[in-house]
Design an enzyme around this catalytic site. Structure first.
Site, mmCIF file in Angstrom:
data_model
loop_
_atom_site.group_PDB
_atom_site.id
_atom_site.type_symbol
_atom_site.label_atom_id
_atom_site.label_comp_id
_atom_site.label_asym_id
_atom_site.label_seq_id
_atom_site.Cartn_x
_atom_site.Cartn_y
_atom_site.Cartn_z
ATOM 1 N N SER A 1 52.573 -62.022 -21.508
ATOM 2 C CA SER A 1 53.262 -62.357 -20.251
ATOM 3 C C SER A 1 53.996 -63.687 -20.378
ATOM 4 O O SER A 1 55.164 -63.799 -19.996
ATOM 5 C CB SER A 1 52.267 -62.433 -19.090
ATOM 6 O OG SER A 1 51.624 -61.197 -18.919
ATOM 7 N N HIS B 1 45.568 -59.157 -27.856
ATOM 8 C CA HIS B 1 44.527 -58.204 -27.453
ATOM 9 C C HIS B 1 44.972 -56.743 -27.453
ATOM 10 O O HIS B 1 44.195 -55.856 -27.132
ATOM 11 C CB HIS B 1 43.921 -58.602 -26.092
ATOM 12 C CG HIS B 1 44.790 -58.366 -24.901
ATOM 13 N ND1 HIS B 1 44.591 -57.299 -24.060
ATOM 14 C CD2 HIS B 1 45.845 -59.052 -24.395
ATOM 15 C CE1 HIS B 1 45.486 -57.348 -23.074
ATOM 16 N NE2 HIS B 1 46.253 -58.405 -23.260
ATOM 17 N N THR C 1 46.961 -78.207 -25.888
ATOM 18 C CA THR C 1 46.208 -78.141 -27.140
ATOM 19 C C THR C 1 46.073 -76.685 -27.574
ATOM 20 O O THR C 1 45.723 -75.821 -26.770
ATOM 21 C CB THR C 1 44.817 -78.794 -26.956
ATOM 22 O OG1 THR C 1 45.032 -80.128 -26.531
ATOM 23 C CG2 THR C 1 44.016 -78.768 -28.247
ATOM 24 N N CYS D 1 48.786 -48.575 -10.165
ATOM 25 C CA CYS D 1 47.808 -48.041 -9.221
ATOM 26 C C CYS D 1 46.506 -48.817 -9.260
ATOM 27 O O CYS D 1 45.426 -48.261 -9.102
ATOM 28 C CB CYS D 1 47.486 -46.587 -9.536
ATOM 29 S SG CYS D 1 48.862 -45.501 -9.295
HETATM 30 C C1 LIG Z 1 49.846 -55.939 -22.032
HETATM 31 C C2 LIG Z 1 51.321 -56.065 -21.950
HETATM 32 C C3 LIG Z 1 51.930 -57.280 -21.574
HETATM 33 C C4 LIG Z 1 51.132 -58.481 -21.149
HETATM 34 O O1 LIG Z 1 50.470 -59.098 -22.198
HETATM 35 P P1 LIG Z 1 49.277 -60.135 -21.858
HETATM 36 O O2 LIG Z 1 48.899 -60.712 -23.167
HETATM 37 O O3 LIG Z 1 48.185 -59.317 -21.247
HETATM 38 O O4 LIG Z 1 49.848 -61.151 -20.922
HETATM 39 C C5 LIG Z 1 53.308 -57.347 -21.572
HETATM 40 N N1 LIG Z 1 54.063 -56.282 -21.910
HETATM 41 C C6 LIG Z 1 53.528 -55.113 -22.274
HETATM 42 C C7 LIG Z 1 54.407 -53.987 -22.665
HETATM 43 C C8 LIG Z 1 52.135 -54.954 -22.302
HETATM 44 O O5 LIG Z 1 51.617 -53.778 -22.648
#
Ligand SMILES: *Cc1c(COP(=O)(O)O)cnc(C)c1O
Length: 395
Positions: free
Chosen positions: A71, A201, A237, A324
């Site tokens: 994000s 992740h 940091t 949702c």
């Molecule tokens: C999960 C996701 C994000 C957000 O990533 P985060 O590390 O959770 O902030 C952005 N774009 C797409 C396509 C995602 O699948």
């Protein structure tokens, strides 16, 4: 048996990633900005991680900026390009109707500041074409931002072609590659990508850490002000353990991609084939150019939420259109963007697989999902109306 089939939401960490993080909690715990040896040891780990991530993307280490996740990387990329554009009097941005909210909400904010955004239509083939991008480019376009692959319906966009179109037109190109990194081959130079976001992740690394690739020479705007970390472009940091875990996970994913992804795709194909036999359903997303782990369907006459709860009870963790969630009654903007009407969009199911899933688990899902759909339809007034002809089937 409990099947985790929500890998597009997040993944479990690999042992490789966990092991890579452990030293940085209590052994090498220094601050990379400190001049003493404990700090410098952390700095070396940071440099090595940057090199690893750069190698996986085909760029230089100094073109990698670590962030708190996908994000933040999306926000920074888009805001940076918007600021560069404004200085040249260019305030038009091209994106698509099925982006992640990290992109869409950043664009909405810019629209309120006077930017104009063209959202490319994704009804045709549940995807966009490079031709659509080319046709939308104007004199005042300062950015094209399209995702690499869609998190809900799995469509893989023609990134190299879009990159070529942008390069020819001299327009910066950002891609949200959060679903692609570690799953698909990426080379930012060959694909003419100027900026790219990824997140640890989504490929068996830790949560809360990501990276932004930004082509050398393109001026980034800070979204977090403070110290001079990340060459002055992202203060705070560094999350050394997270960064090292992410780098190890990405390297591991890229090294094993050619053996893992065909296996995942084989599970996906079996699942899609089996679930397609359920009456009055439709596959969402590009049937050909599709993420190896993505299965997404709409089932007429049922509610995605009840479907998920019953599936969880029967040992399957899936997801139903990421909008949702918690309190929102609006169906997913992605499903609406591909032309699903509200009622149909509400009956969606996404099963997203990883290399940790097995064919036995696929068989379990193929047994359980049709049972649960049938059960819910028996109780559904909408389904009764469809069956008695009071209402017409859409799917
Ligand atoms: C999960 C996701 C994000 C957000 O990533 P985060 O590390 O959770 O902030 C952005 N774009 C797409 C396509 C995602 O699948």
């Amino acid at each position: 048996m409990h099947v985790y089939a929500d890998n597009a939401a997040t993944t479990k960490m690999s042992q490789v990633a966990i092991n890579a993080m452990l030293p940085y909690f209590d052994k090498v715990y220094g601050n990379p900005s400190s001049l003493h040896s404990i700090g410098q040891e952390a700095k070396e780990a940071l440099d090595a991680a940057r090199e690893t991530v750069a190698k996986c993307l085909g760029c230089e280490p100094r073109e990698i900026y670590f962030t708190s996740g996908g994000s933040e990387a999306d926000n920074q990329a888009i805001i940076s390009a918007a600021r560069v554009g404004a200085r040249k009097g260019k305030k038009h941005i091209i994106s698509t109707a099925f982006e992640h909210h990290a992109v869409l909400h950043t664009l909405n904010k810019l629209e309120k500041e006077g930017y104009e955004v063209t959202y490319l239509d994704v009804k045709e083939g549940h995807n966009v074409t490079a031709r659509q991008v080319r046709d939308a480019i104007r004199e005042d376009t300062c950015l094209v931002t399209t995702m690499y692959a869609n998190n809900e319906i799995g469509s893989i966009l023609p990134i190299a072609e879009i990159g070529a179109v942008c390069k020819e037109a001299g327009v910066p190109f950002h891609t949200d590659a959060v679903q692609a990194a570690g799953h698909l081959h990426i080379n930012v130079k060959e694909q003419n990508i100027d900026m790219l976001s990824l997140s640890g992740h989504k490929f068996h690394g830790p949560k809360g850490v990501g990276a932004l690739y930004c082509r050398r020479g393109f001026p980034l705007t800070n979204v977090i002000e403070g110290g001079a970390q990340e060459r002055g472009k992202r203060a705070g940091t560094e999350n050394i353990a997270g960064i090292c875990g992410m780098a190890a996970a990405l390297e591991d994913a890229c090294q094993h991609m050619d053996e893992n992804m065909p296996k995942v795709a084989a599970m996906r194909d079996k699942l899609i084939e089996g679930l397609s036999k359920i009456p009055h359903c439709a596959l969402n997303g590009d049937p050909v150019n599709r993420l190896p782990g993505n299965v997404s369907f709409c089932f007429e006459g049922i509610e995605g939420e009840s479907l998920l709860l019953l599936l969880d009870f029967k040992g399957v963790s899936g997801s139903s259109g990421s909008a949702c969630t918690s309190g929102s009654l609006d169906p997913s903007h992605v499903l609406l963007a591909i032309g699903r009407v509200h009622d149909v969009a509400h009956g969606s199911l996404r099963l997203s697989l990883s290399e940790y899933n097995t064919m036995e688990e696929v068989d379990h899902m193929l047994k359980v999902v049709p049972e649960v759909v049938e059960h819910l339809r028996k109780m559904s007034p909408v389904w009764r109306d469809l069956q008695t002809g009071k209402r017409e089937y859409i799917l």
